[in-house]
Design a protein around this motif. Sequence first.
Motif, PDB file in Angstrom:
ATOM      1  N   VAL A  27     -32.818  48.228 -39.495  1.00 29.68           N
ATOM      2  CA  VAL A  27     -33.701  49.372 -39.741  1.00 29.68           C
ATOM      3  C   VAL A  27     -35.171  48.964 -39.698  1.00 29.68           C
ATOM      4  O   VAL A  27     -35.974  49.581 -39.009  1.00 29.68           O
ATOM      5  N   PHE A  66     -28.986  50.334 -46.905  1.00 27.45           N
ATOM      6  CA  PHE A  66     -29.479  51.185 -45.826  1.00 27.45           C
ATOM      7  C   PHE A  66     -30.512  52.187 -46.359  1.00 27.45           C
ATOM      8  O   PHE A  66     -31.577  52.374 -45.763  1.00 27.45           O
ATOM      9  N   ALA A  69     -33.754  50.461 -47.101  1.00 30.85           N
ATOM     10  CA  ALA A  69     -34.446  50.133 -45.853  1.00 30.85           C
ATOM     11  C   ALA A  69     -35.126  51.369 -45.264  1.00 30.85           C
ATOM     12  O   ALA A  69     -36.285  51.296 -44.823  1.00 30.85           O
ATOM     13  N   ILE A  70     -34.428  52.482 -45.277  1.00 33.06           N
ATOM     14  CA  ILE A  70     -35.004  53.737 -44.776  1.00 33.06           C
ATOM     15  C   ILE A  70     -36.222  54.124 -45.607  1.00 33.06           C
ATOM     16  O   ILE A  70     -37.268  54.502 -45.060  1.00 33.06           O
ATOM     17  N   LYS A  73     -39.124  51.875 -44.714  1.00 35.71           N
ATOM     18  CA  LYS A  73     -39.659  52.199 -43.390  1.00 35.71           C
ATOM     19  C   LYS A  73     -40.503  53.472 -43.443  1.00 35.71           C
ATOM     20  O   LYS A  73     -41.584  53.539 -42.856  1.00 35.71           O
TER      21      LYS A  73
END
Length: 169
Positions: A27, A66, A69-70, A73
Amino acid sequence: MREGNQQALRVLIERYKSHLFKVIYGVVRDEQEAEDITQETFIKMMDALPSYQSQGFKTWISRIAFNKAIDAKRKKQRQKEVVGHDEQKDSQTRGSAEHEWLQQEKITSVAKSIEQLPETYQGVVKAYYIHGKSYQEIAKDHHIEEKTVEMRLYRARKWMKKNWKEDEF
């Protein structure tokens, strides 16, 4: 591990750290950031462990990784947008007293407008747009679920589109 067995925690970290790193790196595409988020994932895992329901541990912890990480970001992207926009404006009007006054007026106007929002939306809107916090951080600060944060932001945006004129900003 729920009973505080440190050895069990070490075993889990050793077993899943490379898998989580791969998920996160996929990611964020930055090794250092992926390492940091992997560590944060294990911290989040410890906080969320009481809610774990003994089904699919690898899937559960991968989902945490996940999502972290999203969030990272998105936060990085928002910061780039703000910095890029500010640098462009600054290069055009650097040192202008008029520019500074206009910026202060805009900040005051936005703050007054946020106060017009229904009270349930004000806190999450300020936290997300003004302070740049993630859904997880807002949820923790306001003692609500992440889905509630997401829904309040969605409804706040909808309210803004309906009640604010585009030329006000």
